[in-house]
Design a protein around this motif. Structure first.
Motif, PDB file in Angstrom:
ATOM      1  N   PRO A  76      53.654  62.439  73.357  1.00 49.94           N
ATOM      2  CA  PRO A  76      53.139  61.341  74.186  1.00 49.94           C
ATOM      3  C   PRO A  76      52.655  61.785  75.565  1.00 49.94           C
ATOM      4  O   PRO A  76      51.745  61.164  76.136  1.00 49.94           O
ATOM      5  N   LEU A  77      53.246  62.851  76.109  1.00 53.10           N
ATOM      6  CA  LEU A  77      52.910  63.221  77.484  1.00 53.10           C
ATOM      7  C   LEU A  77      51.543  63.881  77.616  1.00 53.10           C
ATOM      8  O   LEU A  77      50.914  63.793  78.681  1.00 53.10           O
ATOM      9  N   ALA A  78      51.055  64.539  76.559  1.00 54.62           N
ATOM     10  CA  ALA A  78      49.727  65.162  76.631  1.00 54.62           C
ATOM     11  C   ALA A  78      48.621  64.109  76.822  1.00 54.62           C
ATOM     12  O   ALA A  78      47.771  64.264  77.716  1.00 54.62           O
ATOM     13  N   PRO A  79      48.594  63.022  76.016  1.00 56.84           N
ATOM     14  CA  PRO A  79      47.591  61.977  76.303  1.00 56.84           C
ATOM     15  C   PRO A  79      47.797  61.317  77.657  1.00 56.84           C
ATOM     16  O   PRO A  79      46.827  60.946  78.316  1.00 56.84           O
ATOM     17  N   LEU A  80      49.058  61.175  78.086  1.00 60.06           N
ATOM     18  CA  LEU A  80      49.311  60.581  79.398  1.00 60.06           C
ATOM     19  C   LEU A  80      48.724  61.455  80.510  1.00 60.06           C
ATOM     20  O   LEU A  80      48.108  60.943  81.454  1.00 60.06           O
ATOM     21  N   ALA A  81      48.892  62.766  80.374  1.00 56.34           N
ATOM     22  CA  ALA A  81      48.307  63.678  81.363  1.00 56.34           C
ATOM     23  C   ALA A  81      46.789  63.568  81.368  1.00 56.34           C
ATOM     24  O   ALA A  81      46.154  63.539  82.440  1.00 56.34           O
ATOM     25  N   GLY A  82      46.184  63.487  80.178  1.00 61.04           N
ATOM     26  CA  GLY A  82      44.734  63.315  80.091  1.00 61.04           C
ATOM     27  C   GLY A  82      44.282  62.030  80.742  1.00 61.04           C
ATOM     28  O   GLY A  82      43.245  61.990  81.434  1.00 61.04           O
ATOM     29  N   ALA A  83      45.055  60.940  80.554  1.00 64.01           N
ATOM     30  CA  ALA A  83      44.711  59.651  81.159  1.00 64.01           C
ATOM     31  C   ALA A  83      44.776  59.721  82.679  1.00 64.01           C
ATOM     32  O   ALA A  83      43.905  59.197  83.381  1.00 64.01           O
ATOM     33  N   ILE A  84      45.809  60.380  83.198  1.00 53.87           N
ATOM     34  CA  ILE A  84      45.966  60.490  84.656  1.00 53.87           C
ATOM     35  C   ILE A  84      44.841  61.320  85.261  1.00 53.87           C
ATOM     36  O   ILE A  84      44.244  60.944  86.289  1.00 53.87           O
ATOM     37  N   ILE A  85      44.520  62.440  84.623  1.00 53.97           N
ATOM     38  CA  ILE A  85      43.456  63.317  85.148  1.00 53.97           C
ATOM     39  C   ILE A  85      42.110  62.589  85.139  1.00 53.97           C
ATOM     40  O   ILE A  85      41.375  62.594  86.135  1.00 53.97           O
ATOM     41  N   ALA A  86      41.786  61.949  83.990  1.00 53.47           N
ATOM     42  CA  ALA A  86      40.498  61.246  83.889  1.00 53.47           C
ATOM     43  C   ALA A  86      40.441  60.047  84.819  1.00 53.47           C
ATOM     44  O   ALA A  86      39.387  59.726  85.379  1.00 53.47           O
ATOM     45  N   GLY A  87      41.589  59.365  84.990  1.00 51.24           N
ATOM     46  CA  GLY A  87      41.590  58.152  85.801  1.00 51.24           C
ATOM     47  C   GLY A  87      41.608  58.406  87.293  1.00 51.24           C
ATOM     48  O   GLY A  87      40.863  57.778  88.053  1.00 51.24           O
ATOM     49  N   LEU A  88      42.442  59.321  87.727  1.00 51.18           N
ATOM     50  CA  LEU A  88      42.598  59.546  89.163  1.00 51.18           C
ATOM     51  C   LEU A  88      41.630  60.572  89.727  1.00 51.18           C
ATOM     52  O   LEU A  88      41.281  60.519  90.914  1.00 51.18           O
ATOM     53  N   PHE A  89      41.223  61.515  88.892  1.00 45.82           N
ATOM     54  CA  PHE A  89      40.368  62.594  89.401  1.00 45.82           C
ATOM     55  C   PHE A  89      38.995  62.629  88.725  1.00 45.82           C
ATOM     56  O   PHE A  89      38.269  63.612  88.866  1.00 45.82           O
ATOM     57  N   GLY A  90      38.671  61.573  87.980  1.00 51.36           N
ATOM     58  CA  GLY A  90      37.398  61.541  87.263  1.00 51.36           C
ATOM     59  C   GLY A  90      36.196  61.669  88.166  1.00 51.36           C
ATOM     60  O   GLY A  90      35.189  62.299  87.809  1.00 51.36           O
ATOM     61  N   LYS A 144      35.984  63.416  90.740  1.00 52.41           N
ATOM     62  CA  LYS A 144      35.863  64.800  91.204  1.00 52.41           C
ATOM     63  C   LYS A 144      35.462  65.752  90.088  1.00 52.41           C
ATOM     64  O   LYS A 144      34.650  66.659  90.296  1.00 52.41           O
ATOM     65  N   ILE A 145      36.031  65.566  88.901  1.00 49.46           N
ATOM     66  CA  ILE A 145      35.751  66.499  87.800  1.00 49.46           C
ATOM     67  C   ILE A 145      34.537  66.078  86.981  1.00 49.46           C
ATOM     68  O   ILE A 145      34.079  66.829  86.119  1.00 49.46           O
ATOM     69  N   GLY A 146      34.013  64.876  87.231  1.00 47.59           N
ATOM     70  CA  GLY A 146      32.790  64.441  86.557  1.00 47.59           C
ATOM     71  C   GLY A 146      33.035  63.885  85.166  1.00 47.59           C
ATOM     72  O   GLY A 146      34.165  63.833  84.675  1.00 47.59           O
ATOM     73  N   ARG A 147      31.938  63.499  84.519  1.00 51.47           N
ATOM     74  CA  ARG A 147      32.018  62.882  83.194  1.00 51.47           C
ATOM     75  C   ARG A 147      32.530  63.871  82.152  1.00 51.47           C
ATOM     76  O   ARG A 147      33.423  63.550  81.352  1.00 51.47           O
ATOM     77  N   ALA A 148      31.985  65.079  82.145  1.00 52.38           N
ATOM     78  CA  ALA A 148      32.409  66.079  81.161  1.00 52.38           C
ATOM     79  C   ALA A 148      33.878  66.445  81.361  1.00 52.38           C
ATOM     80  O   ALA A 148      34.648  66.563  80.391  1.00 52.38           O
ATOM     81  N   GLY A 149      34.296  66.606  82.593  1.00 50.71           N
ATOM     82  CA  GLY A 149      35.690  66.930  82.873  1.00 50.71           C
ATOM     83  C   GLY A 149      36.633  65.842  82.407  1.00 50.71           C
ATOM     84  O   GLY A 149      37.723  66.124  81.884  1.00 50.71           O
ATOM     85  N   SER A 150      36.208  64.588  82.578  1.00 48.59           N
ATOM     86  CA  SER A 150      37.050  63.456  82.166  1.00 48.59           C
ATOM     87  C   SER A 150      37.213  63.399  80.657  1.00 48.59           C
ATOM     88  O   SER A 150      38.328  63.228  80.145  1.00 48.59           O
ATOM     89  N   HIS A 151      36.088  63.545  79.935  1.00 50.92           N
ATOM     90  CA  HIS A 151      36.252  63.435  78.476  1.00 50.92           C
ATOM     91  C   HIS A 151      36.986  64.644  77.900  1.00 50.92           C
ATOM     92  O   HIS A 151      37.722  64.517  76.927  1.00 50.92           O
ATOM     93  N   TRP A 152      36.823  65.812  78.515  1.00 49.22           N
ATOM     94  CA  TRP A 152      37.578  66.974  78.031  1.00 49.22           C
ATOM     95  C   TRP A 152      39.065  66.820  78.313  1.00 49.22           C
ATOM     96  O   TRP A 152      39.915  67.202  77.487  1.00 49.22           O
ATOM     97  N   ALA A 153      39.419  66.258  79.447  1.00 46.21           N
ATOM     98  CA  ALA A 153      40.839  66.052  79.774  1.00 46.21           C
ATOM     99  C   ALA A 153      41.496  65.124  78.761  1.00 46.21           C
ATOM    100  O   ALA A 153      42.593  65.409  78.245  1.00 46.21           O
ATOM    101  N   ALA A 154      40.819  64.004  78.452  1.00 42.93           N
ATOM    102  CA  ALA A 154      41.376  63.040  77.506  1.00 42.93           C
ATOM    103  C   ALA A 154      41.414  63.607  76.088  1.00 42.93           C
ATOM    104  O   ALA A 154      42.421  63.478  75.372  1.00 42.93           O
ATOM    105  N   ILE A 155      40.307  64.261  75.668  1.00 40.57           N
ATOM    106  CA  ILE A 155      40.230  64.782  74.301  1.00 40.57           C
ATOM    107  C   ILE A 155      41.231  65.910  74.084  1.00 40.57           C
ATOM    108  O   ILE A 155      41.917  65.952  73.044  1.00 40.57           O
ATOM    109  N   ILE A 156      41.354  66.809  75.048  1.00 42.46           N
ATOM    110  CA  ILE A 156      42.322  67.909  74.900  1.00 42.46           C
ATOM    111  C   ILE A 156      43.741  67.359  74.841  1.00 42.46           C
ATOM    112  O   ILE A 156      44.573  67.812  74.037  1.00 42.46           O
ATOM    113  N   GLY A 157      44.029  66.342  75.660  1.00 45.24           N
ATOM    114  CA  GLY A 157      45.353  65.731  75.627  1.00 45.24           C
ATOM    115  C   GLY A 157      45.677  65.134  74.274  1.00 45.24           C
ATOM    116  O   GLY A 157      46.766  65.349  73.714  1.00 45.24           O
TER     117      GLY A 157
END
Length: 652
Positions: free
Chosen positions: A12-26, A28-41
């Motif tokens: 459960p924590l891997a998707p949660l980390a992806g959600a936090i990264i995409a939501g709070l830092f999206g 800064k990391i851009g569209r590609a960074g956000s979808h990679w964070a969520a997908i990798i999680g």
């Protein structure tokens, strides 16, 4: 903490980390960074779930706490995991479908300004569902339960500039609160009678309360176990959109198509089915509760399928199909065929996600057009979408050898063998529903992909197959929509697949009786093609072909001939209007009355304006005394002295 426990946390924590990264830092990391964070999680969650599933296959089951949140007396409120075959199966299904949806979303939401926010929500949604299915206690179950409801509100109303999306999100949130209120009462009763929220302890001591009664309002005693089960099922009716709390699910189509697939296939709506299966040790102790589940499921299966026949929005047809299939699963739960319901939940997750994503692929190609009357002839333009949609349609209809055939026919036969009160009615509903399902499914297929193109010239000139990021998930979902039935029917239904995760009393064990007639998957197919459900499906497909390929003028004539029935179905039996009038309108009327009496009359009229009126009246009187003339004051003084002397000399 052991290595496997660390893996349990990672799921459960891997998707949660992806959600936090995409939501709070999206930003800064851009569209590609956000979808990679969520997908990798989510990908980490899926592959970790596979490893855990393999470990459970070897007989390693875990039940323990991870974190103690609160201790009150002897009661501990914990975050804990129960990892057995039931939860491991759900973890794999949820994470796999979620991963496919996340990949698909890159293509579908490519130009949306809320791109990063959407990926954050979907990853958070996956986290919530995984926490729910992994729970080993009612506290964590309730946390996951409420979390999926909250995130669904965000996702359904994702396009918040649309009034219809705002309304749909609010509707889903409020209807689920009705079911959740019953669910919370059920958990409170469990805590009151068992003194714990731990599954294992509750299940162990449940038989001791089988004959205990409780008086609620009148002197009429209720069985405690019946009341607990019905209250818990009320929560399932909300989450899994069972009649009469089904009205929110079709409106959830206001959200983007990827989230429609995620909600309808593997998360949220399956939470209620999973919960009842997990609570099988409780439901098996109450035949009354089983009967309620059985009848509610039968009503939902048939009557929601009938509405799908008259829908023209491609996503709403699939949405009402979900309602109907959830009814099938609920019927199986009521018939004590818990394993068959989970089997259908699994196969349905694959082919329903597939159908939704196919619908989304069509919507992309037609520039977000969803009306099937403005489609047609897409087969030659979108071959991958078409053939994967055919696979999904055949699986949904229950045609062998596709996965839906094995799970759906197993449920129908199990209900046929059930002796729970209401089983005859439920059997009629699910059997009739086979024909209706085939009719609306192939109506969708023929109206969308066959015949002459009915879209405008601009849309036709720009028609092309969706990009690989969209079509690859379709193919990946089509594969399990074919083979999972063959592979899992015997172990899941008859091979003790779930072990002690599901408990069935011998007198209710319909799958044991069905096992006596089972001679392997191939024999099941041979028997199935001679059985009534298969020919009802063939009849439904044939009628759809005749009406929408041969005599395309007939549907309009039938509509005019049976206009009353058509209008009843088109208005969805009037439930939306009734709830709008009774609950929404009633709440407004009560609020208006409270405002008129409380605010206007009491607070404004009496306290605020009343004080002002009192001061004004006093000032009118005092104004006559404060005239400004000396002789008035002198006269007042003389009168005052006279009154004082009178009082003084009148004293004894």
């Amino acid at each position: 903490m052991t290595y496997m426990q660390e893996l349990y946390l990672l799921v459960p924590l891997a998707p949660l980390a992806g959600a936090i990264i995409a939501g709070l830092f999206g930003h800064k990391i851009g569209r590609a960074g956000s979808h990679w964070a969520a997908i990798i999680g989510v990908a980490i969650s899926f592959f970790t779930s596979l490893a855990i599933y393999q470990d459970v296959e070897r007989g390693n089951i875990f039940n323990g706490g991870v974190y103690t949140w609160l201790t009150s007396g002897a009661t501990r409120f914990e975050v804990g995991f129960l990892i057995d075959k039931l939860s491991a199966t759900m973890m794999v299904v949820v994470s796999f479908v979620s991963l496919m949806v996340h990949i698909y979303t890159i293509g579908y939401m490519h130009d949306d300004p809320g791109y990063q926010r959407f990926f954050s929500y979907t990853a958070l949604f996956t986290f919530s569902m995984l926490m729910l299915v992994m729970a080993n206690n009612f506290l964590q179950l309730f946390f996951g339960w409420e979390a999926v409801g909250l995130v669904s509100y965000f996702l359904i109303g994702f396009w918040y500039t649309r009034e219809s999306a705002i309304f749909a999100g609010l509707k889903a949130f409020l209807v689920n609160r009705v079911g959740d209120f019953g669910f919370l009462l059920g958990i409170a009763l469990i805590l009151s009678y068992f003194g714990t929220l731990d599954y294992a302890t509750v299940f162990q001591h449940a038989p001791q309360l089988a004959n205990q009664t409780i008086e609620i309002i009148t002197d009429e005693p209720w069985a405690v176990m019946t009341l607990i089960c019905i209250l818990l099922f009320t929560g399932a009716m909300g989450k899994s959109a069972q009649f009469p709390l089904h009205v929110w699910l079709p409106d959830s189509m206001e959200g983007p198509t990827p989230i429609s697939a995620l909600i309808h296939a593997a998360t949220m709506v399956t939470a209620g089915i999973f919960m009842v299966a997990r609570m099988s040790p409780l439901f098996e102790l109450s035949e009354t509760a089983q009967s309620v589940v059985l009848v509610i499921g039968g009503i939902t299966a048939l009557f929601m399928a009938l509405i799908a026949i008259v829908q023209n929005d491609i996503k709403r047809v699939v949405a009402y199909s979900t309602l109907s299939q959830l009814g099938y699963m609920t019927v199986g739960l009521g018939a004590s065929a818990f394993a068959a319901s989970i089997f259908h939940l699994m196969t349905h997750a694959f082919f329903k996600a597939l159908l939704f994503l196919c619908a989304g692929s069509v919507i992309i190609a037609l520039h977000h057009e969803q009306d099937m009357r403005k489609m047609g002839g897409l087969k030659k333009y979108m071959p991958v979408t078409y053939w994967t949609a055919v696979v999904g349609a055949l699986a949904l209809t229950g045609i062998p050898p596709f996965a839906g055939f094995f799970s759906k026919d197993s449920l129908i036969e199990a209900v046929h063998l059930s002796r729970v009160p209401g089983a005859v009615f439920a059997y009629f509903c699910v059997l009739s529903c086979v024909f209706v399902t085939a009719l609306y499914t192939f109506r969708l297929l023929f109206m969308t992909f066959h015949g002459e193109p009915r879209m405008d010239e601009h849309a036709r000139e720009n028609l092309r197959e969706s990009p690989a990021v969209v079509t690859v998930p379709l193919v990946m979902l089509a594969v399990p929509s074919v083979y999972t039935g063959w592979q899992y029917i015997e172990p899941m239904l008859f091979g003790g697949y779930f072990g002690r995760a599901i408990v069935v009393r011998p007198e209710y064990d319909v799958l044991a009786r069905l096992h006596e007639e089972f001679h392997g998957a191939f024999a099941f197919v041979l028997q199935g093609v001679t059985a009534l459900p298969f020919w009802l499906a063939v009849a439904g497909i044939s009628l759809a072909y005749y009406l929408y390929r041969v005599r395309t003028d007939l549907p309009q004539k039938i509509r005019e001939r049976f206009d009353l029935i058509y209008r009843i179905l088109e208005r969805k039996y009037g439930f939306d209007e009734f709830y709008q009038w009774l609950f929404a309108g009633g709440a407004r009327r009560v609020g208006g009355s409270l405002w008129q009496v409380g605010d206007v009359t009491v607070i404004d009229g009496f306290f605020v304006n009343g004080t002002a009126h009192l001061v004004r009246l006093a000032s009118v009187v005092i104004r006559h005394l404060q005239s400004g003339y000396i002789y008035h004051y002198a006269f007042s003084m003389i009168i005052g002295v006279f009154v004082l002397l009178t009082l003084w000399f009148s004293r004894p």
